[in-house]
Structure formats: C-alpha cells, structure tokens
Motif scaffolding. Structure first.
Motif, PDB file in Angstrom:
ATOM      1  N   ALA A  28       5.414  -4.322   8.902  1.00  0.00           N
ATOM      2  CA  ALA A  28       4.376  -3.866   7.990  1.00  0.00           C
ATOM      3  C   ALA A  28       4.008  -4.884   6.920  1.00  0.00           C
ATOM      4  CB  ALA A  28       4.814  -2.568   7.321  1.00  0.00           C
ATOM      5  N   LYS A  29       4.704  -6.018   6.835  1.00  0.00           N
ATOM      6  CA  LYS A  29       4.483  -6.928   5.719  1.00  0.00           C
ATOM      7  C   LYS A  29       4.280  -8.363   6.186  1.00  0.00           C
ATOM      8  CE  LYS A  29       7.160  -4.200   2.403  1.00  0.00           C
ATOM      9  NZ  LYS A  29       5.982  -3.792   1.636  1.00  0.00           N
ATOM     10  N   PHE A  30       3.244  -8.989   5.610  1.00  0.00           N
ATOM     11  CA  PHE A  30       2.871 -10.357   5.999  1.00  0.00           C
ATOM     12  C   PHE A  30       2.387 -11.046   4.736  1.00  0.00           C
ATOM     13  CE2 PHE A  30       2.219 -13.652   8.798  1.00  0.00           C
ATOM     14  CZ  PHE A  30       0.934 -13.912   9.226  1.00  0.00           C
ATOM     15  N   SER A  31       3.103 -12.085   4.299  1.00  0.00           N
ATOM     16  CA  SER A  31       2.784 -12.751   3.039  1.00  0.00           C
ATOM     17  C   SER A  31       2.225 -14.136   3.292  1.00  0.00           C
ATOM     18  CB  SER A  31       4.032 -12.876   2.165  1.00  0.00           C
ATOM     19  OG  SER A  31       4.555 -11.611   1.869  1.00  0.00           O
ATOM     20  N   LEU A  32       1.302 -14.535   2.435  1.00  0.00           N
ATOM     21  CA  LEU A  32       0.693 -15.864   2.496  1.00  0.00           C
ATOM     22  C   LEU A  32       1.065 -16.612   1.223  1.00  0.00           C
ATOM     23  CD1 LEU A  32      -1.440 -17.812   3.868  1.00  0.00           C
ATOM     24  CD2 LEU A  32      -3.110 -16.766   2.317  1.00  0.00           C
TER      25      LEU A  32
ATOM     26  N   ASP B 209      -4.465   7.139   0.807  1.00  0.00           N
ATOM     27  CA  ASP B 209      -4.011   5.774   0.551  1.00  0.00           C
ATOM     28  C   ASP B 209      -4.599   4.829   1.607  1.00  0.00           C
ATOM     29  OD1 ASP B 209      -0.633   6.635  -0.476  1.00  0.00           O
ATOM     30  OD2 ASP B 209      -2.513   6.494  -1.588  1.00  0.00           O
ATOM     31  N   ALA B 210      -4.880   3.602   1.191  1.00  0.00           N
ATOM     32  CA  ALA B 210      -5.460   2.627   2.094  1.00  0.00           C
ATOM     33  C   ALA B 210      -4.445   2.242   3.159  1.00  0.00           C
ATOM     34  CB  ALA B 210      -5.878   1.394   1.299  1.00  0.00           C
ATOM     35  N   ASP B 211      -4.955   1.947   4.372  1.00  0.00           N
ATOM     36  CA  ASP B 211      -4.078   1.567   5.476  1.00  0.00           C
ATOM     37  C   ASP B 211      -3.565   0.149   5.334  1.00  0.00           C
ATOM     38  OD1 ASP B 211      -6.297   3.409   7.569  1.00  0.00           O
ATOM     39  OD2 ASP B 211      -4.325   4.033   6.833  1.00  0.00           O
ATOM     40  N   VAL B 212      -4.397  -0.742   4.784  1.00  0.00           N
ATOM     41  CA  VAL B 212      -4.039  -2.141   4.588  1.00  0.00           C
ATOM     42  C   VAL B 212      -4.225  -2.450   3.100  1.00  0.00           C
ATOM     43  CG1 VAL B 212      -4.438  -4.525   5.281  1.00  0.00           C
ATOM     44  CG2 VAL B 212      -4.863  -2.666   6.911  1.00  0.00           C
ATOM     45  N   THR B 213      -3.160  -2.819   2.450  1.00  0.00           N
ATOM     46  CA  THR B 213      -3.220  -3.112   1.024  1.00  0.00           C
ATOM     47  C   THR B 213      -2.859  -4.563   0.766  1.00  0.00           C
ATOM     48  OG1 THR B 213      -0.946  -2.361   0.706  1.00  0.00           O
ATOM     49  CG2 THR B 213      -2.680  -0.747   0.347  1.00  0.00           C
ATOM     50  N   GLN B 214      -3.467  -5.109  -0.261  1.00  0.00           N
ATOM     51  CA  GLN B 214      -3.222  -6.495  -0.641  1.00  0.00           C
ATOM     52  C   GLN B 214      -2.929  -6.560  -2.134  1.00  0.00           C
ATOM     53  OE1 GLN B 214      -6.830  -8.140   2.077  1.00  0.00           O
ATOM     54  NE2 GLN B 214      -5.775  -9.699   0.879  1.00  0.00           N
ATOM     55  N   THR B 215      -1.942  -7.378  -2.481  1.00  0.00           N
ATOM     56  CA  THR B 215      -1.640  -7.607  -3.891  1.00  0.00           C
ATOM     57  C   THR B 215      -1.414  -9.085  -4.131  1.00  0.00           C
ATOM     58  OG1 THR B 215       0.713  -7.211  -3.482  1.00  0.00           O
ATOM     59  CG2 THR B 215      -0.604  -5.348  -4.300  1.00  0.00           C
ATOM     60  N   PRO B 216      -1.870  -9.621  -5.281  1.00  0.00           N
ATOM     61  CA  PRO B 216      -2.730  -8.967  -6.247  1.00  0.00           C
ATOM     62  C   PRO B 216      -4.172  -8.887  -5.744  1.00  0.00           C
ATOM     63  CG  PRO B 216      -2.462 -11.246  -6.854  1.00  0.00           C
ATOM     64  CD  PRO B 216      -1.615 -11.040  -5.630  1.00  0.00           C
ATOM     65  N   ARG B 217      -5.032  -8.180  -6.422  1.00  0.00           N
ATOM     66  CA  ARG B 217      -6.447  -8.135  -6.057  1.00  0.00           C
ATOM     67  C   ARG B 217      -7.201  -9.314  -6.650  1.00  0.00           C
ATOM     68  NH1 ARG B 217      -9.025  -3.738  -4.553  1.00  0.00           N
ATOM     69  NH2 ARG B 217     -10.508  -5.356  -3.958  1.00  0.00           N
ATOM     70  N   ASN B 218      -6.758  -9.798  -7.746  1.00  0.00           N
ATOM     71  CA  ASN B 218      -7.347 -10.963  -8.398  1.00  0.00           C
ATOM     72  C   ASN B 218      -6.222 -11.827  -8.961  1.00  0.00           C
ATOM     73  OD1 ASN B 218     -10.442 -10.318  -8.595  1.00  0.00           O
ATOM     74  ND2 ASN B 218      -9.388  -8.441  -9.173  1.00  0.00           N
ATOM     75  N   ARG B 219      -6.429 -13.153  -8.869  1.00  0.00           N
ATOM     76  CA  ARG B 219      -5.399 -14.046  -9.384  1.00  0.00           C
ATOM     77  C   ARG B 219      -6.052 -15.341  -9.843  1.00  0.00           C
ATOM     78  NH1 ARG B 219       0.220 -15.074  -8.323  1.00  0.00           N
ATOM     79  NH2 ARG B 219       0.777 -16.662  -9.864  1.00  0.00           N
TER      80      ARG B 219
ATOM     81  N   GLU C 263       0.379 -10.968  -0.985  1.00  0.00           N
ATOM     82  CA  GLU C 263       1.124 -10.055  -0.133  1.00  0.00           C
ATOM     83  C   GLU C 263       0.210  -9.047   0.556  1.00  0.00           C
ATOM     84  OE1 GLU C 263       5.385 -10.273  -2.472  1.00  0.00           O
ATOM     85  OE2 GLU C 263       4.260  -8.399  -2.521  1.00  0.00           O
ATOM     86  N   CYS C 264       0.615  -8.664   1.742  1.00  0.00           N
ATOM     87  CA  CYS C 264      -0.151  -7.704   2.531  1.00  0.00           C
ATOM     88  C   CYS C 264       0.815  -6.684   3.124  1.00  0.00           C
ATOM     89  CB  CYS C 264      -0.903  -8.413   3.642  1.00  0.00           C
ATOM     90  SG  CYS C 264      -1.800  -7.307   4.754  1.00  0.00           S
TER      91      CYS C 264
ATOM     92  N   ASP D 270       1.191  -4.171  15.339  1.00  0.00           N
ATOM     93  CA  ASP D 270       2.057  -5.339  15.485  1.00  0.00           C
ATOM     94  C   ASP D 270       1.393  -6.618  14.980  1.00  0.00           C
ATOM     95  OD1 ASP D 270       3.371  -4.086  18.593  1.00  0.00           O
ATOM     96  OD2 ASP D 270       4.298  -4.080  16.617  1.00  0.00           O
ATOM     97  N   ARG D 271       0.082  -6.706  15.121  1.00  0.00           N
ATOM     98  CA  ARG D 271      -0.609  -7.957  14.852  1.00  0.00           C
ATOM     99  C   ARG D 271      -1.148  -7.984  13.428  1.00  0.00           C
ATOM    100  NH1 ARG D 271      -3.646  -9.909  20.313  1.00  0.00           N
ATOM    101  NH2 ARG D 271      -1.876  -9.608  21.680  1.00  0.00           N
ATOM    102  N   MET D 272      -0.898  -9.113  12.762  1.00  0.00           N
ATOM    103  CA  MET D 272      -1.406  -9.286  11.404  1.00  0.00           C
ATOM    104  C   MET D 272      -1.994 -10.671  11.239  1.00  0.00           C
ATOM    105  SD  MET D 272       1.381  -7.197   9.092  1.00  0.00           S
ATOM    106  CE  MET D 272       0.263  -7.045   7.685  1.00  0.00           C
ATOM    107  N   TYR D 273      -2.985 -10.792  10.354  1.00  0.00           N
ATOM    108  CA  TYR D 273      -3.768 -12.012  10.205  1.00  0.00           C
ATOM    109  C   TYR D 273      -4.037 -12.294   8.729  1.00  0.00           C
ATOM    110  CZ  TYR D 273      -4.962 -10.645  15.013  1.00  0.00           C
ATOM    111  OH  TYR D 273      -4.910 -10.269  16.325  1.00  0.00           O
ATOM    112  N   TRP D 274      -4.185 -13.574   8.423  1.00  0.00           N
ATOM    113  CA  TRP D 274      -4.690 -13.983   7.118  1.00  0.00           C
ATOM    114  C   TRP D 274      -5.943 -14.823   7.315  1.00  0.00           C
ATOM    115  CZ3 TRP D 274      -3.944 -12.370   2.378  1.00  0.00           C
ATOM    116  CH2 TRP D 274      -2.742 -11.740   2.044  1.00  0.00           C
TER     117      TRP D 274
END
Lengths: 113, 112
Positions: free
Chosen positions: A72-76, A1-11, A22-23, A30-34
């Motif tokens: 583990a979760k960071f949303s834009l 499984d991927a370490d960093v996942t993003q949803t959706p892949r296309n929008r 979502e990420c 600890d650190r997350m970025y968009w």
C-alpha cells in the motif's frame, strides 16, 4: 476517504535538500507509479513498481529514488533537490486485468528554491 | 518526435457546443486508448477507455479510435461549464509490462 493519498500536498524546499514524498493506497492494487507533470510536457513516468519486490525506472529517473515499503505504500525521494525538479508529482495505482487503468492521487506541488 | 501528440489549447467554447479533442500517435503497436479528465489542482481521472479501433459512447461522451490514421478523438455533446478541465489522452501497448504514454493535455473552458 480517498483511495490514493499523497503527503505532503504542497512543499517548498531549498536546493540541495533531501525530501520524501509519500503515497498510500487502499485499493489493494499491486502496481504503483510516480509521475511528474510539467506545463507543456504532460505526465512523465519517474519510477514504477509491479509488486513489493519490484522497482523499475521510468523515463526520467535521474535524481530520484523510490522505496516500496508495503503493497500500500510507495515513496519518492529527491536525494538533493534542484530547481528543475519543481513540478506537480502524482502517485498512481493500477490492478492489471488485461488493461491498464490507473487511479491517481491528488498530487504534491513541489517548489525547489 | 513525441509518441503521442496533443494540441494543448486552450480551447474555449460556449455552453451547449460540441467539443472535439484529438490526439495523434506514431506507434502502430498501441492497442488500448484512454481519455483522462483533470480538474484544476486534482489528479487525472479515467473518463473513457477503448480497445483497438471503433467508437465508444458514454452519455455525452464519445471516444473514437482510427488506428489506420493513428488518430483518436473525444467528443463532448451539449458541453457544460462543469466539463471545463484538462483532457489527457493516454495509450498503451497492452501486455503484462504495459505502461501508459500520455499526451500533454488540452485545456478546455466551457463558457456559461
């Protein structure tokens, strides 16, 4: 499984709509970025978070907001999408140890009509 | 003027060629220099990392930093079609609040 996942892949969305990207990460960082990536402009930082209680604006935060729901979760969110927000969006994580090595998700392609 | 400048290419070379990718930067405070590789429709992945000036070699890849000229390079020996990707340079000041500053990326195509 991927370490960093993003949803959706296309929008695809319309001008004025609110959308959330979502990420999630399993790296325990600890650190997350968009970032957003545009042709000819490279990767530009939108928001970043050094821990759950920390949120910081990047160089292009106008029109965006974020939420760090857990380590583990960071949303834009795009509050009211506009066509010039059409881009490729990447989430990244890092675990600071005197250097900045970032690990990127697979990206979300967003088209705002 | 951008902090980090990178020729976008595209750069097309025959298989087996030596490839040279470059970035220039304006801020002498940068201490850490990285190269990321990004395949089409994928996220960037770290390829090479260098602290301060000097060379670093990893297999067919060599990263070079010249802080006096504010110039960094990535050399790829015996290039392969699988090396076809966009290569992004990145750099940071270091320290607890460090953030990465990316170049725009160079698109490389290695022709079989």
């Amino acid at each position: 499984d991927a370490d960093v996942t993003q949803t959706p892949r296309n929008r695809i969305t319309k001008t004025g709509k609110r959308i959330m990207l979502e990420c999630s990460q399993t790296k325990g960082h600890d650190r997350m970025y968009w970032y957003r990536q545009d042709p000819g402009l490279g990767l530009r930082l939108i928001y970043y978070s050094f821990d759950v209680k920390d949120i910081n604006k990047g160089e292009i935060s106008d029109g965006y907001s974020v939420s760090r729901q857990a380590q583990a979760k960071f949303s834009l969110s795009l509050e009211s999408a506009i066509p010039n927000q059409t881009a490729l969006y990447f989430c990244a994580t890092s675990d600071f140890h005197g250097q900045e090595t970032q690990y990127f998700g697979p990206g979300t392609r967003l088209l705002v009509l | 003027q951008k902090e980090v400048e990178q020729d976008p290419g595209p750069l097309s070379v025959p298989e087996g060629a030596i490839v040279s990718l470059n970035c220039t930067y304006s801020n002498s405070a940068f201490q850490y220099f990285m190269w990321y590789r990004q395949y089409s429709r994928k996220g960037p992945e770290l390829l090479m990392y260098t602290y301060s000036s000097g060379n670093k070699e990893d297999g067919r890849f060599t990263a070079q930093v010249d802080k006096s000229s504010k110039y960094i390079s990535l050399f790829i020996r015996d290039s392969q079609p699988s090396d076809s990707a966009t290569y992004l340079c990145a750099m940071t000041y270091g320290g607890a609040t460090n953030k990465l500053i990316f170049g725009t990326g160079t698109l490389l195509a290695v022709q079989p």
